[in-house]
Scaffold this active site. Structure first.
Site, PDB file in Angstrom:
ATOM      1  N   ASP A 154     -79.654 -41.322   3.845  1.00 45.29           N
ATOM      2  CA  ASP A 154     -80.347 -41.406   1.764  1.00 45.29           C
ATOM      3  C   ASP A 154     -79.075 -40.480   0.719  1.00 45.29           C
ATOM      4  OD1 ASP A 154     -82.473 -44.160   2.708  1.00 45.29           O
ATOM      5  OD2 ASP A 154     -83.236 -42.446   0.330  1.00 45.29           O
ATOM      6  N   ASP A 155     -79.156 -40.675   0.513  1.00 44.85           N
ATOM      7  CA  ASP A 155     -78.027 -39.382  -0.416  1.00 44.85           C
ATOM      8  C   ASP A 155     -76.941 -38.597  -0.388  1.00 44.85           C
ATOM      9  OD1 ASP A 155     -80.420 -39.632  -1.584  1.00 44.85           O
ATOM     10  OD2 ASP A 155     -81.444 -37.415  -1.399  1.00 44.85           O
ATOM     11  N   HIS A 212     -78.315 -46.289  -4.019  1.00 41.18           N
ATOM     12  CA  HIS A 212     -79.304 -45.558  -4.064  1.00 41.18           C
ATOM     13  C   HIS A 212     -79.279 -45.201  -5.285  1.00 41.18           C
ATOM     14  CE1 HIS A 212     -82.740 -43.985  -2.580  1.00 41.18           C
ATOM     15  NE2 HIS A 212     -81.718 -42.825  -2.412  1.00 41.18           N
ATOM     16  N   HIS A 216     -79.104 -40.809  -9.130  1.00 34.62           N
ATOM     17  CA  HIS A 216     -80.211 -40.247  -7.585  1.00 34.62           C
ATOM     18  C   HIS A 216     -81.832 -40.716  -9.057  1.00 34.62           C
ATOM     19  CE1 HIS A 216     -83.253 -39.245  -4.931  1.00 34.62           C
ATOM     20  NE2 HIS A 216     -82.540 -39.724  -3.995  1.00 34.62           N
ATOM     21  N   TYR A 253     -86.248 -42.235  -4.398  1.00 38.19           N
ATOM     22  CA  TYR A 253     -88.517 -41.853  -4.363  1.00 38.19           C
ATOM     23  C   TYR A 253     -89.168 -43.676  -4.174  1.00 38.19           C
ATOM     24  CZ  TYR A 253     -85.927 -38.284  -7.159  1.00 38.19           C
ATOM     25  OH  TYR A 253     -85.423 -37.441  -7.656  1.00 38.19           O
ATOM     26  N   HIS A 325     -82.030 -37.887   5.187  1.00 37.55           N
ATOM     27  CA  HIS A 325     -81.759 -37.504   4.802  1.00 37.55           C
ATOM     28  C   HIS A 325     -80.331 -37.393   4.953  1.00 37.55           C
ATOM     29  CE1 HIS A 325     -84.903 -38.362   2.520  1.00 37.55           C
ATOM     30  NE2 HIS A 325     -84.339 -38.367   0.839  1.00 37.55           N
TER      31      HIS A 325
END
Length: 365
Positions: A154-155, A212, A216, A253, A325
Site C-alpha cells: 500500500d501507499d 488507494h 489516503h 485502513y 507497505h
C-alpha cells in the site's frame, strides 16, 4: 451498541507519504458481476495519449532516468481534499446511479453502531466483507487456494525525500525484480502525481496497479461526492502516468461500508482487502513521524507464524492476502528480509493471479 472510536490504533499508519487532448472516447461496456449494476470503462476520464507502457522482459532495474510528460497542474494539490465542484468530478458524479447507493450517513467520531446487526457491512467495526445489498460483489480478502500468498503493498509509489534517496523507488521494485516476484500495488494518487515515472516502472516490471484514493482518506467519513473525488483522482493519476484504467482498489485502513462499496463498484472498482496484516505500518519510521509503537520482533513474529502454519498444514482452508507497505526504508527492509523465506513455502503472487473471481485489472486488458 458499540461506540465508534475512529481509527485510534491506525492513525499512526498514515503515510507522509501534458494536458490531455480530448478525442472521441469509445466506452467499453460489460455486465456487472451482480447482473444489476452496469460497470464500464469510465467515459468521463480524459482520453490520454497511449505511451505503450506494458510489462517488459527482461524486467527493468536501476535508476529511473525517464521523464514523464505528466501534467501535474491539472490535479488537486497533493494530500489535500479534492474539490467536489471540479468539472471533471461533476461529470463522474453525474454518471453514478444514486438509486443503487445505500443511503447511509457518513461515519463520525463517537457515533453509535450496532456491529451485530451491521446493517452497512462496515468493515472497520465488524470485519464484514459480504455486502448486505444483493447488487454488490463480495470483497476479496484472501486467495481461495491454500498455499497461495497474495503479495500487496500500500501507499506507493514511494517518492524520494531528497536527491538520490536510496530508499525511494525503484528500491522495492528492483528487489522484487531480483527476486523474480510481482505484486499488487495500491497507489495513493498524490504519490503518483509526485512520482509518475515510478508508476511506469512498476507496470513495466509486471506489477498490478490499483487505486488507494487520492489522499489516503478514511472513506466512510466522507460524503458521497467526496468519495467520488477521492477515487477519481487516484484512478486518473494512474491512467495518465501508466496508461491503464485500473479496476481495483483498497480502502485506506480497510475503512469501507456498502455506501462506499457501491460508489466504487459503479466506478468500475473491485474492493480488495486482506486477511493477514504484517503491521509493518506500526514500526517507527518517517512515514508515521517515528510515532509507531510496534517493535521489529513483533512484526517478525507474524511472518514466522504464517510460515509455521503453512509448513504444518494448519492453514488449509484458504490462502492469504497480506498487507504490507512501500512507505519507508523500514517497511522495505521488512519485505527484503522476509520475501525469500515466504517464497520457499508459499506460492507468492499478485492478487489477480490467485483470486479468479476478480475481473481483469485494467479495462485496457
Amino acid at each position: 451498541m458499540i461506540k465508534f472510536s475512529l481509527f485510534i490504533a491506525i492513525i499512526s499508519a498514515v503515510s507522509l507519504v501534458t494536458s490531455a487532448r480530448p478525442t472521441t472516447v469509445v466506452e467499453k461496456r460489460s455486465p456487472s458481476q451482480s447482473g444489476i449494476l452496469p460497470t464500464s470503462s469510465p467515459a468521463y476520464f480524459p482520453n490520454f495519449s497511449s505511451h505503450g507502457t506494458k510489462p517488459k522482459n527482461p524486467v527493468p532495474t536501476g535508476p529511473i532516468r525517464s521523464k514523464s510528460n505528466f501534467n501535474r497542474a491539472s490535479y488537486p494539490r497533493p494530500w489535500d481534499a479534492p474539490d467536489v465542484n471540479h468539472p471533471e468530478i461533476k461529470r463522474a458524479i453525474k454518471a453514478i446511479d444514486w438509486n443503487h447507493v445505500p443511503k447511509f450517513a457518513p461515519r463520525t467520531v463517537g457515533m453509535e453502531y450496532d456491529e451485530h446487526q451491521d446493517e452497512a457491512c462496515w468493515w472497520t467495526e465488524s470485519q464484514c466483507t459480504k455486502p448486505k445489498v444483493s447488487y454488490l460483489p463480495e470483497d476479496v480478502k484472501f486467495c481461495p487456494n491454500s498455499g497461495d500468498f497474495g503479495l500487496t503493498y500500500d501507499d506507493g509509489p514511494l517518492p524520494p525525500s531528497y536527491p538520490d534517496d536510496p530508499w525511494a523507488e525503484p528500491r522495492l521494485y528492483d528487489f522484487l525484480a531480483q527476486s523474480k516476484q510481482t505484486a499488487t500495488l495500491f497507489y495513493v494518487g498524490s504519490n503518483v502525481v509526485n512520482f509518475p515515472e515510478a508508476a511506469v516502472r512498476a507496470l513495466e516490471s509486471g506489477h498490478t496497479l490499483c487505486a488507494h484514493t487520492w489522499s489516503h482518506a478514511q472513506m466512510t467519513t466522507l460524503d458521497n461526492y467526496q468519495v467520488v473525488a477521492q477515487l477519481y483522482w487516484s484512478m486518473r493519476a494512474i491512467k495518465e502516468a501508466a496508461g491503464v484504467t485500473t479496476r481495483c482498489w483498497r480502502p485506506p485502513y480497510g475503512d469501507v461500508d456498502d455506501r462506499v462499496r457501491a460508489i466504487a463498484h459503479q466506478m468500475g472498482l473491485a474492493t480488495i482487502l486482506w486477511d493477514s496484516d504484517s503491521f509493518d505500518w506500526g514500526l517507527p519510521s518517517v512515514a508515521n513521524g517515528f510515532g509507531g509503537t510496534f517493535e521489529r520482533s513483533t512484526i517478525d513474529s507474524y511472518f514466522e507464524q504464517w510460515i509455521s502454519e503453512r509448513k504444518e498444514g494448519v492453514d488449509f482452508e484458504h490462502g492469504r492476502i497480506v498487507l504490507e507497505h512501500e512507505t519507508s526504508n523500514v517497511t522495505i527492509m521488512v519485505s527484503q528480509d522476509w520475501l525469500p523465506k515466504l517464497q520457499k513455502v508459499f506460492r507468492v503472487q499478485k492478487v489477480h493471479d490467485c483470486a479468479p473471481q476478480l475481473p481483469s485489472p485494467y479495462w485496457e486488458s
